[in-house]
Design a protein around this motif. Sequence first.
Motif, PDB file in Angstrom:
ATOM      1  N   ALA A 167       4.035   5.532  -5.672  1.00 23.74           N
ATOM      2  CA  ALA A 167       3.937   5.531  -7.136  1.00 23.74           C
ATOM      3  C   ALA A 167       2.790   6.423  -7.600  1.00 23.74           C
ATOM      4  O   ALA A 167       2.914   7.157  -8.587  1.00 23.74           O
ATOM      5  CB  ALA A 167       3.739   4.107  -7.640  1.00 23.74           C
ATOM      6  N   ARG A 168       1.668   6.363  -6.863  1.00 26.88           N
ATOM      7  CA  ARG A 168       0.519   7.192  -7.242  1.00 26.88           C
ATOM      8  C   ARG A 168       0.859   8.674  -7.132  1.00 26.88           C
ATOM      9  O   ARG A 168       0.512   9.472  -8.014  1.00 26.88           O
ATOM     10  CB  ARG A 168      -0.673   6.868  -6.333  1.00 26.88           C
ATOM     11  CG  ARG A 168      -1.986   7.534  -6.790  1.00 26.88           C
ATOM     12  CD  ARG A 168      -2.967   7.669  -5.652  1.00 26.88           C
ATOM     13  NE  ARG A 168      -2.498   8.561  -4.607  1.00 26.88           N
ATOM     14  CZ  ARG A 168      -2.506   9.897  -4.717  1.00 26.88           C
ATOM     15  NH1 ARG A 168      -2.933  10.483  -5.841  1.00 26.88           N
ATOM     16  NH2 ARG A 168      -2.065  10.650  -3.729  1.00 26.88           N
ATOM     17  N   GLU A 169       1.558   9.047  -6.046  1.00 26.66           N
ATOM     18  CA  GLU A 169       1.949  10.447  -5.861  1.00 26.66           C
ATOM     19  C   GLU A 169       2.886  10.907  -6.979  1.00 26.66           C
ATOM     20  O   GLU A 169       2.788  12.035  -7.461  1.00 26.66           O
ATOM     21  CB  GLU A 169       2.608  10.631  -4.495  1.00 26.66           C
ATOM     22  CG  GLU A 169       1.635  10.521  -3.334  1.00 26.66           C
ATOM     23  CD  GLU A 169       2.333  10.616  -1.991  1.00 26.66           C
ATOM     24  OE1 GLU A 169       3.589  10.720  -1.975  1.00 26.66           O
ATOM     25  OE2 GLU A 169       1.628  10.590  -0.954  1.00 26.66           O
ATOM     26  N   ARG A 170       3.801  10.019  -7.375  1.00 24.35           N
ATOM     27  CA  ARG A 170       4.709  10.380  -8.469  1.00 24.35           C
ATOM     28  C   ARG A 170       3.935  10.587  -9.773  1.00 24.35           C
ATOM     29  O   ARG A 170       4.120  11.593 -10.455  1.00 24.35           O
ATOM     30  CB  ARG A 170       5.768   9.282  -8.663  1.00 24.35           C
ATOM     31  CG  ARG A 170       6.686   9.528  -9.869  1.00 24.35           C
ATOM     32  CD  ARG A 170       7.651   8.381 -10.080  1.00 24.35           C
ATOM     33  NE  ARG A 170       6.988   7.108 -10.260  1.00 24.35           N
ATOM     34  CZ  ARG A 170       6.388   6.742 -11.391  1.00 24.35           C
ATOM     35  NH1 ARG A 170       6.348   7.560 -12.433  1.00 24.35           N
ATOM     36  NH2 ARG A 170       5.816   5.564 -11.487  1.00 24.35           N
ATOM     37  N   VAL A 171       3.077   9.633 -10.103  1.00 21.86           N
ATOM     38  CA  VAL A 171       2.300   9.746 -11.343  1.00 21.86           C
ATOM     39  C   VAL A 171       1.407  10.974 -11.301  1.00 21.86           C
ATOM     40  O   VAL A 171       1.264  11.697 -12.303  1.00 21.86           O
ATOM     41  CB  VAL A 171       1.467   8.463 -11.572  1.00 21.86           C
ATOM     42  CG1 VAL A 171       0.512   8.643 -12.746  1.00 21.86           C
ATOM     43  CG2 VAL A 171       2.394   7.280 -11.818  1.00 21.86           C
ATOM     44  N   ALA A 194       0.832  -1.210   0.000  1.00 15.46           N
ATOM     45  CA  ALA A 194       0.000   0.000   0.000  1.00 15.46           C
ATOM     46  C   ALA A 194       0.866   1.259   0.000  1.00 15.46           C
ATOM     47  O   ALA A 194       0.588   2.212  -0.738  1.00 15.46           O
ATOM     48  CB  ALA A 194      -0.932  -0.015   1.216  1.00 15.46           C
ATOM     49  N   ALA A 195       1.922   1.257   0.827  1.00 15.51           N
ATOM     50  CA  ALA A 195       2.801   2.438   0.883  1.00 15.51           C
ATOM     51  C   ALA A 195       3.539   2.629  -0.437  1.00 15.51           C
ATOM     52  O   ALA A 195       3.678   3.759  -0.928  1.00 15.51           O
ATOM     53  CB  ALA A 195       3.799   2.290   2.030  1.00 15.51           C
ATOM     54  N   LEU A 196       4.006   1.524  -1.028  1.00 16.15           N
ATOM     55  CA  LEU A 196       4.710   1.612  -2.311  1.00 16.15           C
ATOM     56  C   LEU A 196       3.779   2.107  -3.415  1.00 16.15           C
ATOM     57  O   LEU A 196       4.156   2.926  -4.250  1.00 16.15           O
ATOM     58  CB  LEU A 196       5.295   0.249  -2.684  1.00 16.15           C
ATOM     59  CG  LEU A 196       6.437  -0.273  -1.801  1.00 16.15           C
ATOM     60  CD1 LEU A 196       6.740  -1.730  -2.133  1.00 16.15           C
ATOM     61  CD2 LEU A 196       7.684   0.579  -1.985  1.00 16.15           C
ATOM     62  N   ALA A 197       2.548   1.583  -3.396  1.00 17.10           N
ATOM     63  CA  ALA A 197       1.578   2.007  -4.405  1.00 17.10           C
ATOM     64  C   ALA A 197       1.237   3.484  -4.237  1.00 17.10           C
ATOM     65  O   ALA A 197       1.056   4.212  -5.230  1.00 17.10           O
ATOM     66  CB  ALA A 197       0.315   1.155  -4.308  1.00 17.10           C
TER      67      ALA A 197
END
Length: 434
Positions: free
Chosen positions: A70-74, A64-67
């Motif tokens: 990634a979501r914040e980057r995208v 969840a933290a990794l996703a």
Amino acid sequence: MTTRPLKVDHALKALPEVDDLGGLREALIGVSREDSRRAWAASAAYATVDGRLADVAALEARIAALAEEARERVDAVMRHSVAALRALEAGDEAAAARALVAAGEVEEDAARLDAAEAFYRQALALGRRPRDRRAEGLALRRLGRVARERGDLEPALRFYLAGYEVAVAQRDTEGAIVACQGVGNVYVDQGLWEKAREWYERGVGQAGESTRSQLLWQLFSNLSVVARRSGELQASGEWLDRAEALVLATDDPVGRLPIENGRARLLVARGNYAAAARAYRRSLEGQGSPTVRGAVLAALAECLLAAGDLRGTEAAARELERLAVVHRLPTLLPDAYRTLGAVARARREEEGFVFYEQALELCHAPGSPPFELAQTQHEYALWEREMGRTESAVARLEEALAIYRRLGTRPEMARATREMDELRAQLRAPHEGD
């Protein structure tokens, strides 16, 4: 369902090396644990990260933290991209180019260099069109930085020089100073000290009253490095004094650790290893980022190795390995393993090859700079030579030399060439009387 221990190297090889799994692969190393079955075995002295056990449950808990990362980057990349489109809609190509650079910086911060380069190149194309070409100069400097991160020094130099020309033409003082620093850094990478000095001093000459102090103290610090590497220790200290005065005057916390490390490296250059080690250890008591602390640990290990303190060197390298694992910074691991290999070489330990093999595996990961691979093969060659495996040493040194030549890193090239001549003389020696 019964489970069996899964080693990190097996886990990493099972996953495809795609960008979307980059964070997961790093986290896999970060949550790994020591294999308790070999913790007290003699082989534990030669353990590397690939022999640790993968903690799949802990990895799953981090999804969840990794996703979210990634979501914040995208999200950030998309918002900057839409900002670029809005700027184009308003007819402001310069603002569109700056927005694309911002998107590229997000990708670069995530070590996604191909994506960052793509954004910077698009920004470069847009930045050439408007009357205000400062965004073009910014894109060129960012392309130079990405090329240097990859170890592609010739294109890095071209980008920085082009960025300097644009900045000067646009009267962009700060951009010109940053470009001067970039050009100087590439020349340092190549061991061209006088050219580096010329460009750092050019950057100092560009500065005015409104120039940010951080840009200036960085230039002073870089000039200290050039003077030290050129054997001008007094001049190096004087440049460092100027850098420190600016850091203290502006209470710049970013500058404290580089200044302390500069002082320690001067002590090493003067052969005062004990005082240098104390200085590095004081630095480690501070509140630096994991990356900065890793750089200090690497420097401490180098200092202790030069002093012949093998036990201390080993401890510093293992601490560097631990920090890299805990903070998921695998780029620090090759340095840790090369250092442990150097300790094994000094002790003439046959098992030392495992450290170089692990470093090589890490150096072959996508995005790893070619200079890392060259350094590892170079150090591995010295271990092979110490073990009496001259032919293998020559083969490894040839690969290192080929990379050094491509990169144009002259100090390493000169050292490797000298060592190659010695190795080849050893190979010829038994046949000279035939």
